[in-house]
Design an enzyme around this catalytic site. Structure first.
Site, PDB file in Angstrom:
ATOM      1  N   GLU A 156      33.594  35.945  37.634  1.00  0.00           N
ATOM      2  CA  GLU A 156      33.132  35.704  39.000  1.00  0.00           C
ATOM      3  C   GLU A 156      31.633  35.953  39.140  1.00  0.00           C
ATOM      4  OE1 GLU A 156      33.881  37.019  43.633  1.00  0.00           O
ATOM      5  OE2 GLU A 156      34.966  38.077  42.059  1.00  0.00           O
ATOM      6  N   ASP A 169      38.263  38.160  37.242  1.00  0.00           N
ATOM      7  CA  ASP A 169      37.774  38.673  38.525  1.00  0.00           C
ATOM      8  C   ASP A 169      37.696  40.188  38.387  1.00  0.00           C
ATOM      9  OD1 ASP A 169      37.123  39.301  41.117  1.00  0.00           O
ATOM     10  OD2 ASP A 169      38.591  37.960  42.028  1.00  0.00           O
ATOM     11  N   ILE A 181      36.595  42.653  40.398  1.00  0.00           N
ATOM     12  CA  ILE A 181      37.140  43.343  41.573  1.00  0.00           C
ATOM     13  C   ILE A 181      37.580  42.275  42.567  1.00  0.00           C
ATOM     14  CG2 ILE A 181      36.734  44.921  43.491  1.00  0.00           C
ATOM     15  CD1 ILE A 181      34.630  46.339  41.896  1.00  0.00           C
ATOM     16  N   ASP A 182      38.867  42.037  42.637  1.00  0.00           N
ATOM     17  CA  ASP A 182      39.377  41.142  43.674  1.00  0.00           C
ATOM     18  C   ASP A 182      39.674  41.990  44.899  1.00  0.00           C
ATOM     19  OD1 ASP A 182      40.291  38.607  44.694  1.00  0.00           O
ATOM     20  OD2 ASP A 182      42.261  39.550  44.717  1.00  0.00           O
ATOM     21  N   THR A 193      36.649  42.761  47.051  1.00  0.00           N
ATOM     22  CA  THR A 193      35.416  43.559  47.105  1.00  0.00           C
ATOM     23  C   THR A 193      35.186  44.140  48.493  1.00  0.00           C
ATOM     24  OG1 THR A 193      34.368  42.332  45.301  1.00  0.00           O
ATOM     25  CG2 THR A 193      32.910  43.491  46.800  1.00  0.00           C
ATOM     26  N   ASP A 231      40.597  33.849  41.073  1.00  0.00           N
ATOM     27  CA  ASP A 231      41.560  34.413  42.023  1.00  0.00           C
ATOM     28  C   ASP A 231      42.989  33.987  41.703  1.00  0.00           C
ATOM     29  OD1 ASP A 231      39.653  35.673  43.837  1.00  0.00           O
ATOM     30  OD2 ASP A 231      39.118  33.645  44.478  1.00  0.00           O
TER      31      ASP A 231
END
Length: 289
Positions: free
Chosen positions: A78, A98, A100-101, A103, A228
């Site tokens: 990402e 990803d 940190i999905d 954030t 995602d």
């Protein structure tokens, strides 16, 4: 003809998944520690599209660790993509990450935060690992081997009646008046169909894991990215569910739109009710160089 870079036997993908689990847990430890402290927050595409120093730190940790093990593999991350790297899915074994999905959740210490690592070969998703790091729930699935949370097998809901469904979605970073009008119109359509409820939890990957776990019947979104959906798509499919494009056709990982549901009937019903919100494809820049 298959290229030399992806001639590794498929049994090796299990070894790759073990590596993904190990690094996801390490990344989760970093995030659990970081959530306790003040965050340095900046923005990307809009004032609500947030990024922190921990996003960059965790992505670097994951990619550097995996690249050391698998130097011939490709990587889509990402933050790397936000910094201008091409987002291009080829036949080469590719990690889709990803760091940190959720954030925004992370910034506010809201606990729906996850690390997501998907893996594709020949443009086909092979496995997914999602670590809900603040709750320490590990979701895993490998094609043909089932889906699990902390080692317990996952099974989707088999509900086909929309009026008995709990539906999940996300708002997305695009908040102009026309986008909001369509977003709220889609939500209103489902509410008028008397669904049991609609939930927005701020993490697409963890929302999709709830579909795999049978805790909700369907999920839809416009504006999400390949990182995602990649890991979660494998998990949902291996739990017996369906992941499709909002048009009703097959999932296009780069299209930035998805419907996921426990049954094909539910997925089709959701797709038929949606008005489209248009986003630029993830691979737009890669296809237009």
């Amino acid at each position: 003809m298959t290229s030399a870079s992806n001639e590794e036997p498929s049994a090796n993908w299990g070894e790759c998944m073990e590596a993904a689990v190990e690094i996801a847990r390490k990344a989760g430890q970093v995030i659990r520690e970081a959530v306790k402290h003040d965050k340095c927050v900046t923005t990307k595409s809009s004032a609500v599209d947030l990024v922190t120093e921990t996003d960059h730190l965790v992505e670097n940790l994951i990619i550097s660790s995996l690249r050391a093990k698998y130097p011939s593999h490709s990587f889509i991350g990402e933050e790397s993509s936000a910094a201008g790297e091409k987002c291009c899915l080829t036949d080469n074994p590719t990690w889709i990450i990803d760091p940190i999905d959720g954030t925004c959740n992370f910034v506010h210490s809201f606990p729906m935060v996850a690390v997501s690592i998907g893996f594709a070969v020949n443009k086909e998703l092979e496995f997914g690992v999602i670590y809900h790091c603040l709750e320490e729930n590990l979701y895993t699935a490998r094609k043909g081997h089932g889906a699990f949370c902390n080692g317990l097998k996952l099974q989707v809901s088999k509900e086909t009646d929309l009026s008995k469904a709990l539906i999940l979605t996300e708002i997305g970073a695009k908040r102009d008046p026309e986008t909001l009008k369509i977003f709220l119109g889609n939500m209103e359509r489902f509410l008028k169909a008397h669904v049991h409820g609609i939930r927005v939890i701020g993490s697409a990957t963890l929302a999709l894991c709830q579909i795999a776990a049978g805790a909700a019947e369907a999920y839809y979104q416009f504006g999400l990215h390949c990182w995602d959906i990649a890991a979660a798509a494998v998990i949902i499919r291996e739990a017996g569910g369906n992941v499709i494009d909002t048009s009703g056709g097959p999932l296009d990982l780069m299209s930035r739109r998805v419907v996921a549901a426990g049954t094909q009937e539910m997925a089709n019903h959701i797709a038929q009710m949606l008005e489209t919100i248009t986003y630029e494809r993830d691979d737009y820049n890669a296809n237009n160089l």
